[in-house]
Design a protein around this motif. Structure first.
Motif, PDB file in Angstrom:
ATOM      1  N   PRO A 104       0.837  -1.210   0.000  1.00 51.03           N
ATOM      2  CA  PRO A 104       0.000   0.000   0.000  1.00 51.03           C
ATOM      3  C   PRO A 104       0.874   1.264   0.000  1.00 51.03           C
ATOM      4  O   PRO A 104       1.996   1.231   0.506  1.00 51.03           O
ATOM      5  CB  PRO A 104      -0.774  -0.104   1.323  1.00 51.03           C
ATOM      6  CG  PRO A 104      -0.587  -1.501   1.794  1.00 51.03           C
ATOM      7  CD  PRO A 104       0.694  -1.990   1.229  1.00 51.03           C
ATOM      8  N   LEU A 105       0.346   2.354  -0.560  1.00 46.73           N
ATOM      9  CA  LEU A 105       1.161   3.560  -0.716  1.00 46.73           C
ATOM     10  C   LEU A 105       1.585   4.162   0.625  1.00 46.73           C
ATOM     11  O   LEU A 105       2.693   4.697   0.735  1.00 46.73           O
ATOM     12  CB  LEU A 105       0.405   4.609  -1.530  1.00 46.73           C
ATOM     13  CG  LEU A 105       0.126   4.239  -2.989  1.00 46.73           C
ATOM     14  CD1 LEU A 105      -0.429   5.434  -3.741  1.00 46.73           C
ATOM     15  CD2 LEU A 105       1.372   3.715  -3.674  1.00 46.73           C
ATOM     16  N   ASP A 106       0.696   4.084   1.659  1.00 45.16           N
ATOM     17  CA  ASP A 106       1.096   4.684   2.941  1.00 45.16           C
ATOM     18  C   ASP A 106       2.306   3.948   3.532  1.00 45.16           C
ATOM     19  O   ASP A 106       3.197   4.578   4.096  1.00 45.16           O
ATOM     20  CB  ASP A 106      -0.073   4.731   3.930  1.00 45.16           C
ATOM     21  CG  ASP A 106      -0.674   3.355   4.188  1.00 45.16           C
ATOM     22  OD1 ASP A 106      -0.570   2.501   3.293  1.00 45.16           O
ATOM     23  OD2 ASP A 106      -1.242   3.141   5.274  1.00 45.16           O
ATOM     24  N   VAL A 107       2.351   2.620   3.345  1.00 51.05           N
ATOM     25  CA  VAL A 107       3.511   1.865   3.828  1.00 51.05           C
ATOM     26  C   VAL A 107       4.743   2.219   2.999  1.00 51.05           C
ATOM     27  O   VAL A 107       5.843   2.389   3.526  1.00 51.05           O
ATOM     28  CB  VAL A 107       3.238   0.340   3.768  1.00 51.05           C
ATOM     29  CG1 VAL A 107       4.423  -0.438   4.311  1.00 51.05           C
ATOM     30  CG2 VAL A 107       1.961   0.008   4.519  1.00 51.05           C
ATOM     31  N   VAL A 142       3.591   9.527  -6.077  1.00 51.11           N
ATOM     32  CA  VAL A 142       2.755   9.457  -4.875  1.00 51.11           C
ATOM     33  C   VAL A 142       2.277  10.858  -4.504  1.00 51.11           C
ATOM     34  O   VAL A 142       1.136  11.051  -4.075  1.00 51.11           O
ATOM     35  CB  VAL A 142       3.539   8.830  -3.701  1.00 51.11           C
ATOM     36  CG1 VAL A 142       2.635   8.651  -2.499  1.00 51.11           C
ATOM     37  CG2 VAL A 142       4.148   7.501  -4.123  1.00 51.11           C
ATOM     38  N   ALA A 143       3.145  11.835  -4.717  1.00 46.34           N
ATOM     39  CA  ALA A 143       2.809  13.205  -4.330  1.00 46.34           C
ATOM     40  C   ALA A 143       1.557  13.704  -5.041  1.00 46.34           C
ATOM     41  O   ALA A 143       0.842  14.561  -4.521  1.00 46.34           O
ATOM     42  CB  ALA A 143       3.993  14.122  -4.626  1.00 46.34           C
ATOM     43  N   GLY A 144       1.262  13.153  -6.227  1.00 44.76           N
ATOM     44  CA  GLY A 144       0.095  13.608  -6.978  1.00 44.76           C
ATOM     45  C   GLY A 144      -1.213  12.976  -6.511  1.00 44.76           C
ATOM     46  O   GLY A 144      -2.266  13.260  -7.066  1.00 44.76           O
ATOM     47  N   ILE A 145      -1.168  12.115  -5.503  1.00 46.61           N
ATOM     48  CA  ILE A 145      -2.364  11.393  -5.063  1.00 46.61           C
ATOM     49  C   ILE A 145      -2.794  11.875  -3.680  1.00 46.61           C
ATOM     50  O   ILE A 145      -1.959  12.011  -2.782  1.00 46.61           O
ATOM     51  CB  ILE A 145      -2.070   9.870  -5.033  1.00 46.61           C
ATOM     52  CG1 ILE A 145      -1.807   9.397  -6.469  1.00 46.61           C
ATOM     53  CG2 ILE A 145      -3.211   9.092  -4.402  1.00 46.61           C
ATOM     54  CD1 ILE A 145      -1.178   8.056  -6.543  1.00 46.61           C
ATOM     55  N   PRO A 146      -4.098  12.183  -3.493  1.00 49.76           N
ATOM     56  CA  PRO A 146      -4.559  12.671  -2.184  1.00 49.76           C
ATOM     57  C   PRO A 146      -4.212  11.675  -1.061  1.00 49.76           C
ATOM     58  O   PRO A 146      -4.291  10.467  -1.271  1.00 49.76           O
ATOM     59  CB  PRO A 146      -6.076  12.784  -2.353  1.00 49.76           C
ATOM     60  CG  PRO A 146      -6.324  12.743  -3.811  1.00 49.76           C
ATOM     61  CD  PRO A 146      -5.179  12.076  -4.469  1.00 49.76           C
ATOM     62  N   ARG A 147      -3.873  12.202   0.090  1.00 47.65           N
ATOM     63  CA  ARG A 147      -3.397  11.357   1.194  1.00 47.65           C
ATOM     64  C   ARG A 147      -4.408  10.327   1.648  1.00 47.65           C
ATOM     65  O   ARG A 147      -4.040   9.229   2.039  1.00 47.65           O
ATOM     66  CB  ARG A 147      -3.036  12.245   2.386  1.00 47.65           C
ATOM     67  CG  ARG A 147      -1.710  12.919   2.241  1.00 47.65           C
ATOM     68  CD  ARG A 147      -1.290  13.496   3.556  1.00 47.65           C
ATOM     69  NE  ARG A 147      -0.801  12.429   4.423  1.00 47.65           N
ATOM     70  CZ  ARG A 147       0.273  12.552   5.187  1.00 47.65           C
ATOM     71  NH1 ARG A 147       0.946  13.664   5.206  1.00 47.65           N
ATOM     72  NH2 ARG A 147       0.660  11.559   5.950  1.00 47.65           N
ATOM     73  N   ASP A 174      -0.877   0.114  -8.717  1.00 53.31           N
ATOM     74  CA  ASP A 174      -1.795   1.062  -9.352  1.00 53.31           C
ATOM     75  C   ASP A 174      -1.096   2.270  -9.967  1.00 53.31           C
ATOM     76  O   ASP A 174      -1.640   2.910 -10.852  1.00 53.31           O
ATOM     77  CB  ASP A 174      -2.814   1.570  -8.315  1.00 53.31           C
ATOM     78  CG  ASP A 174      -3.628   0.425  -7.736  1.00 53.31           C
ATOM     79  OD1 ASP A 174      -4.027  -0.449  -8.520  1.00 53.31           O
ATOM     80  OD2 ASP A 174      -3.828   0.398  -6.505  1.00 53.31           O
ATOM     81  N   ILE A 175       0.080   2.611  -9.463  1.00 55.65           N
ATOM     82  CA  ILE A 175       0.703   3.854  -9.948  1.00 55.65           C
ATOM     83  C   ILE A 175       2.058   3.654 -10.600  1.00 55.65           C
ATOM     84  O   ILE A 175       2.643   4.603 -11.115  1.00 55.65           O
ATOM     85  CB  ILE A 175       0.861   4.878  -8.789  1.00 55.65           C
ATOM     86  CG1 ILE A 175       1.826   4.356  -7.721  1.00 55.65           C
ATOM     87  CG2 ILE A 175      -0.476   5.230  -8.170  1.00 55.65           C
ATOM     88  CD1 ILE A 175       2.339   5.466  -6.821  1.00 55.65           C
ATOM     89  N   LEU A 176       2.598   2.442 -10.597  1.00 53.56           N
ATOM     90  CA  LEU A 176       3.988   2.271 -11.045  1.00 53.56           C
ATOM     91  C   LEU A 176       4.176   2.629 -12.515  1.00 53.56           C
ATOM     92  O   LEU A 176       3.243   2.559 -13.310  1.00 53.56           O
ATOM     93  CB  LEU A 176       4.478   0.841 -10.775  1.00 53.56           C
ATOM     94  CG  LEU A 176       3.849  -0.333 -11.522  1.00 53.56           C
ATOM     95  CD1 LEU A 176       4.500  -0.546 -12.866  1.00 53.56           C
ATOM     96  CD2 LEU A 176       3.993  -1.584 -10.676  1.00 53.56           C
TER      97      LEU A 176
END
Ligand SMILES: [Zn+2]
Length: 377
Positions: free
Chosen positions: A265-268, A299-304, A314-316
């Protein structure tokens, strides 16, 4: 001086780009034409007419530089050199080549093609001007054609000055190269002359600003700055080619880089990886196979609040020729990919397995170390 560039259009397969200097300096060109050049040749016209002439004259200058660079590029292409783009600076263009010409003769012909084309265009404009004068062409197009006749002979003449990386400097380098059979040394001499000539232009520009014409002085000053910067950059490129060329990328990469798995997951990813290691990019693997990379900017472009639901998959960014290089490829090919795409890190592949990561910072650091320890040649 070598900052942001914008691609305008494509011509014969070459991307025509403008450097930011054009946007800053083209009002200065229009102004010097409308307030200096045209009023001194064509007396008593309305102010608006001079401004129109200035604007069309600047456009014509732009076209003239494209014409000059196309001549270089078409000859270079005949010698099998890849020209990725033509970038226009205010005083001329630079046809970006990924590699050096294969021989002194090729370099000589590529270099001389530009000034010859400018002189030819100048001659054509002189003829058109003479014909236009006889048939009483309106003053605006007539004046602009006359200006183009003048500016193209100036472009051809200025570029013949033996100061690398101007065409004359390339002609000189080709001769030195032919004579000494040593490209780096020929480049060093030619670019030193270029840099000295730039300094002379800067000093005489200051002298002109103080003693006679301010505007002529400003142009000489800017030209001098441009020439010095260009001489330094081109020299550096040749040195990079001789120091890094022919050596495989495996010598310069960081082996066994840390990777992340695609279901993370992105937060991890942010907490456990970006914040801990301070790397900006991670290779992404799936069952030990490399499938792409993920960059902190993505990641910076995605809301927290979505970081917990989305995973790396999903974003790679998938692997492509833009962000990967083979382990046995030439180190220069890595520099050339970075130069083309703006990427500062590349994944090094051994088949479909990740062998390492190579960064621009490391390549440049290595280059300066090699220069310190081994000297230029
Ligand atoms: Zn040229």
């Amino acid at each position: 001086m070598f900052g942001t560039r914008a691609t305008l259009f494509e011509l014969y397969g070459f991307k025509i780009r403008v450097d930011l200097t054009w946007i800053f300096l083209s009002p200065l060109v229009i102004w010097s034409l409308a307030q200096g050049y045209f009023p001194s040749y064509y007396l008593g016209l309305a102010d608006a007419t001079y401004w129109w002439m200035g604007a069309f004259g600047t456009l014509g200058l732009f076209g003239s530089i494209v014409f000059h660079e196309l001549a270089h590029s078409l000859v270079a292409r005949r010698y099998g050199l890849r020209i990725k783009s033509i970038t226009l600076f205010i005083f001329g263009g630079v046809a970006q080549m990924d590699e050096e010409p294969p021989s002194p003769k090729a370099e000589w012909l590529i270099a001389i093609a530009g000034p010859i084309s400018s002189f030819a265009l100048s001659a054509a404009c002189y003829l058109a001007f003479a014909a236009g004068y006889r048939i009483h062409l309106p003053i605006v197009p007539l004046g602009v054609i006359g200006y183009l006749a003048f500016i193209n002979s100036l472009l051809g003449g200025f570029n013949l000055i033996p100061a690398f990386p101007l065409d004359g400097g390339r002609v000189l380098r080709a001769a030195l190269w032919y004579w000494k059979q040593d490209l780096p040394r020929a480049t060093r001499w030619a670019s030193r002359i270029g840099s000295l000539f730039g300094l002379a232009l800067i000093l005489s520009g200051i002298f002109h600003m103080i003693t006679s014409s301010f505007i002529v002085g400003v142009w000489w000053f800017i030209l001098g700055l441009f020439l010095r910067a260009a001489a330094g950059t081109s020299y550096y490129q040749v040195i990079a080619r001789t120091k890094l060329g022919g050596k495989p990328i495996r010598l310069f990469m960081t082996p066994n880089p840390a990777t992340v798995s695609s279901d993370l997951p992105l937060d991890v990813l942010v907490e456990e990886h970006f914040y801990r290691s301070l790397h900006e990019m991670y290779p992404v693997t799936e069952d030990a196979r490399l499938i792409g990379c993920v960059h902190s900017k993505q990641v910076a472009g995605i809301p927290r609040d979505r970081w917990t639901e989305l995973t790396v998959r999903d974003i790679l960014t998938p692997c492509s020729a833009e962000n990967t290089v083979a382990v046995d490829a030439d180190a220069l090919s890595a520099l050339s990919i970075m130069n083309r795409t703006g990427a500062t890190r590349l994944l090094v592949l051994d088949g479909d397995r990740l062998a390492g990561v190579v960064t621009l910072k490391d390549l440049l650091k290595l280059l300066s170390l090699k220069l310190d320890l081994e000297g230029v040649t």
